[in-house]
Design an enzyme around this catalytic site. Structure first.
Site, PDB file in Angstrom:
ATOM      1  N   CYS A 111      -0.419 120.435   8.266  1.00 23.15           N
ATOM      2  CA  CYS A 111      -1.814 120.193   7.865  1.00 23.15           C
ATOM      3  C   CYS A 111      -2.401 121.324   7.027  1.00 23.15           C
ATOM      4  O   CYS A 111      -3.443 121.161   6.401  1.00 23.15           O
ATOM      5  CB  CYS A 111      -2.684 119.989   9.090  1.00 23.15           C
ATOM      6  SG  CYS A 111      -2.124 118.665  10.138  1.00 23.15           S
ATOM      7  N   HIS A 236     -10.166 121.347   7.765  1.00 24.88           N
ATOM      8  CA  HIS A 236      -9.193 120.293   8.069  1.00 24.88           C
ATOM      9  C   HIS A 236      -9.809 119.347   9.094  1.00 24.88           C
ATOM     10  O   HIS A 236     -10.468 119.781  10.041  1.00 24.88           O
ATOM     11  CB  HIS A 236      -7.905 120.925   8.615  1.00 24.88           C
ATOM     12  CG  HIS A 236      -6.934 119.922   9.129  1.00 24.88           C
ATOM     13  ND1 HIS A 236      -6.602 118.792   8.430  1.00 24.88           N
ATOM     14  CD2 HIS A 236      -6.230 119.864  10.297  1.00 24.88           C
ATOM     15  CE1 HIS A 236      -5.727 118.089   9.124  1.00 24.88           C
ATOM     16  NE2 HIS A 236      -5.489 118.708  10.266  1.00 24.88           N
ATOM     17  N   ASN A 266      -7.048 112.011  11.105  1.00 23.23           N
ATOM     18  CA  ASN A 266      -6.364 113.223  10.634  1.00 23.23           C
ATOM     19  C   ASN A 266      -5.311 112.808   9.606  1.00 23.23           C
ATOM     20  O   ASN A 266      -4.315 112.179   9.949  1.00 23.23           O
ATOM     21  CB  ASN A 266      -5.716 113.922  11.838  1.00 23.23           C
ATOM     22  CG  ASN A 266      -4.949 115.176  11.451  1.00 23.23           C
ATOM     23  OD1 ASN A 266      -4.718 115.447  10.272  1.00 23.23           O
ATOM     24  ND2 ASN A 266      -4.545 115.942  12.444  1.00 23.23           N
TER      25      ASN A 266
HETATM   26  N1  ACO Z   1      -7.338 107.245  25.418  1.00 26.19           N
HETATM   27  C1  ACO Z   1      -7.676 107.520  26.683  1.00 26.19           C
HETATM   28  N2  ACO Z   1      -7.244 108.591  27.350  1.00 26.19           N
HETATM   29  C2  ACO Z   1      -6.443 109.438  26.701  1.00 26.19           C
HETATM   30  C3  ACO Z   1      -6.054 109.222  25.368  1.00 26.19           C
HETATM   31  C4  ACO Z   1      -6.528 108.065  24.730  1.00 26.19           C
HETATM   32  N3  ACO Z   1      -6.211 107.760  23.449  1.00 26.19           N
HETATM   33  N4  ACO Z   1      -5.261 110.243  24.974  1.00 26.19           N
HETATM   34  C5  ACO Z   1      -5.159 111.065  26.013  1.00 26.19           C
HETATM   35  N5  ACO Z   1      -5.850 110.587  27.070  1.00 26.19           N
HETATM   36  C6  ACO Z   1      -5.995 111.145  28.406  1.00 26.19           C
HETATM   37  C7  ACO Z   1      -4.919 112.142  28.726  1.00 26.19           C
HETATM   38  O1  ACO Z   1      -3.778 111.464  29.173  1.00 26.19           O
HETATM   39  C8  ACO Z   1      -5.575 112.981  29.797  1.00 26.19           C
HETATM   40  O2  ACO Z   1      -5.443 112.294  31.013  1.00 26.19           O
HETATM   41  P1  ACO Z   1      -5.081 113.117  32.359  1.00 26.19           P
HETATM   42  O3  ACO Z   1      -6.207 114.114  32.527  1.00 26.19           O
HETATM   43  O4  ACO Z   1      -5.047 112.046  33.374  1.00 26.19           O
HETATM   44  O5  ACO Z   1      -3.764 113.762  32.066  1.00 26.19           O
HETATM   45  C9  ACO Z   1      -7.052 112.940  29.420  1.00 26.19           C
HETATM   46  O6  ACO Z   1      -7.205 111.886  28.458  1.00 26.19           O
HETATM   47  C10 ACO Z   1      -7.576 114.205  28.809  1.00 26.19           C
HETATM   48  O7  ACO Z   1      -6.582 114.778  27.976  1.00 26.19           O
HETATM   49  P2  ACO Z   1      -6.835 116.113  27.203  1.00 26.19           P
HETATM   50  O8  ACO Z   1      -5.588 116.470  26.479  1.00 26.19           O
HETATM   51  O9  ACO Z   1      -7.482 117.131  28.053  1.00 26.19           O
HETATM   52  O10 ACO Z   1      -7.946 115.617  26.175  1.00 26.19           O
HETATM   53  P3  ACO Z   1      -8.634 116.494  25.094  1.00 26.19           P
HETATM   54  O11 ACO Z   1     -10.065 116.532  25.356  1.00 26.19           O
HETATM   55  O12 ACO Z   1      -7.914 117.782  24.862  1.00 26.19           O
HETATM   56  O13 ACO Z   1      -8.396 115.596  23.803  1.00 26.19           O
HETATM   57  C11 ACO Z   1      -6.955 115.546  21.900  1.00 26.19           C
HETATM   58  C12 ACO Z   1      -7.102 115.273  23.387  1.00 26.19           C
HETATM   59  C13 ACO Z   1      -7.914 114.656  21.164  1.00 26.19           C
HETATM   60  C14 ACO Z   1      -5.538 115.241  21.480  1.00 26.19           C
HETATM   61  C15 ACO Z   1      -7.300 117.033  21.617  1.00 26.19           C
HETATM   62  O14 ACO Z   1      -6.578 117.838  22.493  1.00 26.19           O
HETATM   63  C16 ACO Z   1      -7.018 117.440  20.210  1.00 26.19           C
HETATM   64  O15 ACO Z   1      -7.664 117.002  19.289  1.00 26.19           O
HETATM   65  N6  ACO Z   1      -6.059 118.367  20.031  1.00 26.19           N
HETATM   66  C17 ACO Z   1      -5.727 118.866  18.723  1.00 26.19           C
HETATM   67  C18 ACO Z   1      -4.893 117.855  18.010  1.00 26.19           C
HETATM   68  C19 ACO Z   1      -4.637 118.294  16.600  1.00 26.19           C
HETATM   69  O16 ACO Z   1      -5.497 118.787  15.926  1.00 26.19           O
HETATM   70  N7  ACO Z   1      -3.435 118.100  16.156  1.00 26.19           N
HETATM   71  C20 ACO Z   1      -3.112 118.488  14.827  1.00 26.19           C
HETATM   72  C21 ACO Z   1      -1.967 117.687  14.442  1.00 26.19           C
HETATM   73  S1  ACO Z   1      -1.874 117.663  12.748  1.00 26.19           S
HETATM   74  C22 ACO Z   1      -0.324 117.950  12.116  1.00 26.19           C
HETATM   75  O17 ACO Z   1       0.045 119.078  11.802  1.00 26.19           O
HETATM   76  C23 ACO Z   1       0.536 116.707  11.902  1.00 26.19           C
END
Ligand code: ACO
Length: 311
Positions: A111, A236, A266
């Protein structure tokens, strides 16, 4: 004279996928996706539309906007994690489409790729190797998304941006940049054996919140500027909460921060350029504004640029 962007364009696939699409297929909800990520919809390319097709469409617009032709370009740099194939590169495919034989290469910094691409291009212009360099940030992330994994499927989208870099006058152009990487975080975000994005979301989130703010502050300092000098932040677009943390770190009001994650999700290497074009189209960025572009991604990598806008 400095090095700046003299033309820019974007392209997103036509078909919109709202959160409802995922509600019907996965154990998730529109409410969860909106509140945890800020995403409302994203675009996915069709099976017939590959990464190079998106890149070519964005390139056509950037060349038109710059008022030059492909024959004027000395080097094509494409940032992507989802090329049609590893080689020939997307950069070569663009060259072939336009019938030119200039220097061409793909670079890989996930990214952060568009920022790495802009910085790479600027070096060739500053040392007078090339007059005009084309930088493309493009992804067809739907190719490497596991649509059965709710942790990742809801996050990504497809899209492309392209920018023409050249010498610019009146103190405009790139003022400073900051690039970095931390390979110890490689395990938090990677392409797994099934060729799908695998991610430890919480770890990436913590890294992104810290690093985007740090890098944005650092790039302003390198340019001899204060946080208050930043007129517009183009971060980003991964998660609205990460963007919000960067906004707070710079002490900016919300109207000075680009947010397009709601519309496109994203789009990795495409997201910063896509956002920049949207803000320009809406008249939110004016000549001589100080912009900070900042990204982070797999690697882990990060990068930022302080830029005085204008040709
Ligand atoms: N719908 C419902 N529940 C979900 C979903 C979903 N789509 N996805 C995850 N959950 C659940 C999880 O399983 C977890 O359940 P648990 O507590 O029973 O285990 C709960 O929601 C909370 O999970 P968290 O990981 O704490 O949620 P968080 O608030 O951190 O949000 C997210 C998750 C959106 C992925 C966040 O961590 C994030 O944005 N991280 C950064 C991602 C990113 O920027 N990635 C870059 C990739 S780009 C590249 O280089 C290709």
């Amino acid at each position: 004279m400095g090095t700046g962007i003299i033309g820019i364009g974007r392209y997103v696939p036509e078909t919109v996928y709202t959160n409802e699409y995922f509600e019907q297929r996965l154990d998730t909800s529109d409410e969860w996706i909106r509140t945890r990520t800020g995403i409302e919809e994203r675009r996915f390319a069709s099976d017939e539309e590959n990464t190079s097709d998106l890149a070519i469409k964005a390139t056509e617009k950037a060349l038109k906007n710059a008022n030059i032709t492909m024959n004027d370009i000395g080097l094509i740099v494409v940032a992507t994690a989802t090329p049609d194939q590893v080689f020939p590169t997307v950069a070569c495919q663009i060259g072939e489409h336009f019938g030119v034989k200039c220097a061409a290469m793909d670079i890989s910094a996930a990214c952060s790729g568009f920022i790495y691409g802009l910085v790479t291009a600027s070096q060739y212009i500053e040392n007078n190797t090339y007059e005009h360099v084309l930088v493309v940030g493009v992804e067809k992330l739907s190719k490497i998304t596991n649509f059965e994994d709710r942790n990742t499927a809801i996050l990504f989208g497809d899209g492309a941006c392209a920018a023409v870099l050249s010498k610019v006058s009146d103190g405009r152009g790139i003022l400073s940049f900051d690039l970095g990487s931390d390979g110890s975080g490689g395990e938090f975000l990677f392409l797994n054996d099934e060729q799908f994005i695998d991610m430890k979301g919480r770890e990436v989130f913590k890294f992104a919140v810290r690093q985007m703010g740090d890098s944005a502050v650092q790039v302003l300092e390198k340019a001899g500027l204060q946080k208050e000098d930043c007129d517009f932040l183009v971060p980003h677009q991964a998660n609205i909460r990460i963007i919000e943390a960067a906004r707070e770190r710079l002490g900016l009001p919300s109207e000075k921060v680009s947010i397009t994650v709601n519309k496109y999700g994203n789009t990795s290497a495409a997201s910063i350029g896509l956002s920049l074009v949207e803000e320009l189209e809406q008249g939110k960025i004016k000549d001589d504004d100080i912009l900070v572009l900042v990204g982070f991604g797999g690697g882990l990598t990060w990068g930022s640029i302080a830029l005085k806008w204008g040709k």
